[in-house]
Design a protein around this motif. Structure first.
Motif, PDB file in Angstrom:
ATOM      1  N   PHE A 117     -33.134  15.987  37.495  1.00 20.59           N
ATOM      2  CA  PHE A 117     -32.299  17.390  37.836  1.00 20.59           C
ATOM      3  C   PHE A 117     -33.191  18.243  38.664  1.00 20.59           C
ATOM      4  O   PHE A 117     -32.713  18.950  39.554  1.00 20.59           O
ATOM      5  CB  PHE A 117     -31.616  18.060  36.806  1.00 20.59           C
ATOM      6  N   LYS A 118     -34.540  18.272  38.320  1.00 22.29           N
ATOM      7  CA  LYS A 118     -35.379  19.284  39.140  1.00 22.29           C
ATOM      8  C   LYS A 118     -35.445  18.794  40.534  1.00 22.29           C
ATOM      9  O   LYS A 118     -35.540  19.661  41.076  1.00 22.29           O
ATOM     10  CB  LYS A 118     -36.879  19.378  38.216  1.00 22.29           C
ATOM     11  N   ARG A 119     -35.546  17.483  40.633  1.00 23.71           N
ATOM     12  CA  ARG A 119     -35.723  17.044  42.179  1.00 23.71           C
ATOM     13  C   ARG A 119     -34.553  17.312  42.907  1.00 23.71           C
ATOM     14  O   ARG A 119     -34.412  17.749  43.945  1.00 23.71           O
ATOM     15  CB  ARG A 119     -35.758  15.612  42.025  1.00 23.71           C
ATOM     16  N   VAL A 120     -33.517  17.009  42.281  1.00 22.09           N
ATOM     17  CA  VAL A 120     -32.101  17.494  42.937  1.00 22.09           C
ATOM     18  C   VAL A 120     -31.878  18.840  43.258  1.00 22.09           C
ATOM     19  O   VAL A 120     -31.570  19.403  44.462  1.00 22.09           O
ATOM     20  CB  VAL A 120     -30.865  17.007  42.141  1.00 22.09           C
ATOM     21  N   ILE A 121     -32.486  19.726  42.236  1.00 21.51           N
ATOM     22  CA  ILE A 121     -32.461  21.219  42.572  1.00 21.51           C
ATOM     23  C   ILE A 121     -33.600  21.660  43.656  1.00 21.51           C
ATOM     24  O   ILE A 121     -33.301  22.373  44.597  1.00 21.51           O
ATOM     25  CB  ILE A 121     -32.714  22.098  41.371  1.00 21.51           C
ATOM     26  N   ASP A 122     -34.432  20.831  43.584  1.00 20.18           N
ATOM     27  CA  ASP A 122     -35.709  21.204  44.601  1.00 20.18           C
ATOM     28  C   ASP A 122     -34.987  20.759  46.004  1.00 20.18           C
ATOM     29  O   ASP A 122     -35.308  21.530  47.170  1.00 20.18           O
ATOM     30  CB  ASP A 122     -36.598  20.332  44.393  1.00 20.18           C
ATOM     31  N   ILE A 123     -34.363  19.634  46.138  1.00 19.70           N
ATOM     32  CA  ILE A 123     -33.740  19.385  47.529  1.00 19.70           C
ATOM     33  C   ILE A 123     -32.728  20.445  48.162  1.00 19.70           C
ATOM     34  O   ILE A 123     -32.588  20.815  49.314  1.00 19.70           O
ATOM     35  CB  ILE A 123     -33.080  17.876  47.500  1.00 19.70           C
ATOM     36  N   ALA A 124     -31.913  20.787  46.980  1.00 22.64           N
ATOM     37  CA  ALA A 124     -31.044  21.697  47.385  1.00 22.64           C
ATOM     38  C   ALA A 124     -31.415  23.376  47.945  1.00 22.64           C
ATOM     39  O   ALA A 124     -30.948  23.759  48.982  1.00 22.64           O
ATOM     40  CB  ALA A 124     -29.706  21.876  46.146  1.00 22.64           C
TER      41      ALA A 124
END
Length: 199
Positions: free
Chosen positions: A6-13
């Motif tokens: 989820f950290k990577r998903v939030i980073d991209i967003a």
């Protein structure tokens, strides 16, 4: 699950959300950077990434062309308000942290995270002792625990230990606290530069 996915998903967003701000900043800042000494807009710096992989970190250039590489006694990069290497616009974008904004491109590429330890120079790996190489267990960040609470006011080795503390306590809540604290720290313009010891 947060750390691994989820950290990577939030980073991209977040990077996509801030991309327009980067473009606006580029349009405003780039002419000042270029016309002050006719040099490049960006400073492309080699840095240590996750697992020790070297990547190119993007920054708006804040120093004069061919500025000398100055270091502190502990091997960390020199950073002071009266640094003669800074251009006039460079001093301002350094103080406001606008020079770091291009790193959202590094986040989109997967080199960096929004929140994480600030990346060291490749040669700094040779100066790590004890558990300090643990800093490389996660992606480096545009901001981090040190930047939120101390910026450049504490020695490099102390910052590494706080990076390890962050890694051991990494959660969504901690990242959120760091982001909110970073905004307050940047707005107050505190601890931007290393403070000199008075004798």
């Amino acid at each position: 699950m947060y750390k691994s996915f989820f950290k990577r998903v939030i980073d991209i967003a977040c990077a996509l959300m801030f991309l327009p701000f980067f473009l606006i900043a580029f349009i405003i800042v780039a002419p000042f950077i270029y016309f002050q000494d006719r040099g490049p807009i960006f400073y492309n710096a080699p840095r240590l990434g996750k697992n020790g992989r070297v990547f190119t970190m993007y920054k708006f250039r804040s120093m004069k062309i061919n500025a000398p590489d100055l270091r502190n006694p502990d091997g960390s990069t020199y950073n002071a308000e009266d640094d003669p290497r800074l251009t006039p616009i460079g001093k301002w974008i350094r103080k406001t942290s606008l020079d770091e904004l291009p790193q959202i491109l590094n986040v989109l590429k997967g080199d960096m995270s929004i929140v994480g330890p600030r990346p060291d120079l490749p040669e700094h790996r040779e100066l790590y002792v004890g558990n300090e190489e643990r800093k490389l267990e996660v992606r480096p960040g545009i901001t981090g625990y040190n930047q939120a609470y101390y910026r450049n006011a504490i020695p490099w080795k102390d910052r590494i230990q706080l990076d390890i503390y962050y890694i051991d306590h990494l959660t969504f809540i901690l990242d959120l606290k760091i982001l909110l604290r970073t905004v307050l720290t940047v707005l107050s313009s505190r601890n931007v530069f290393v403070k000199k010891n008075k004798s």
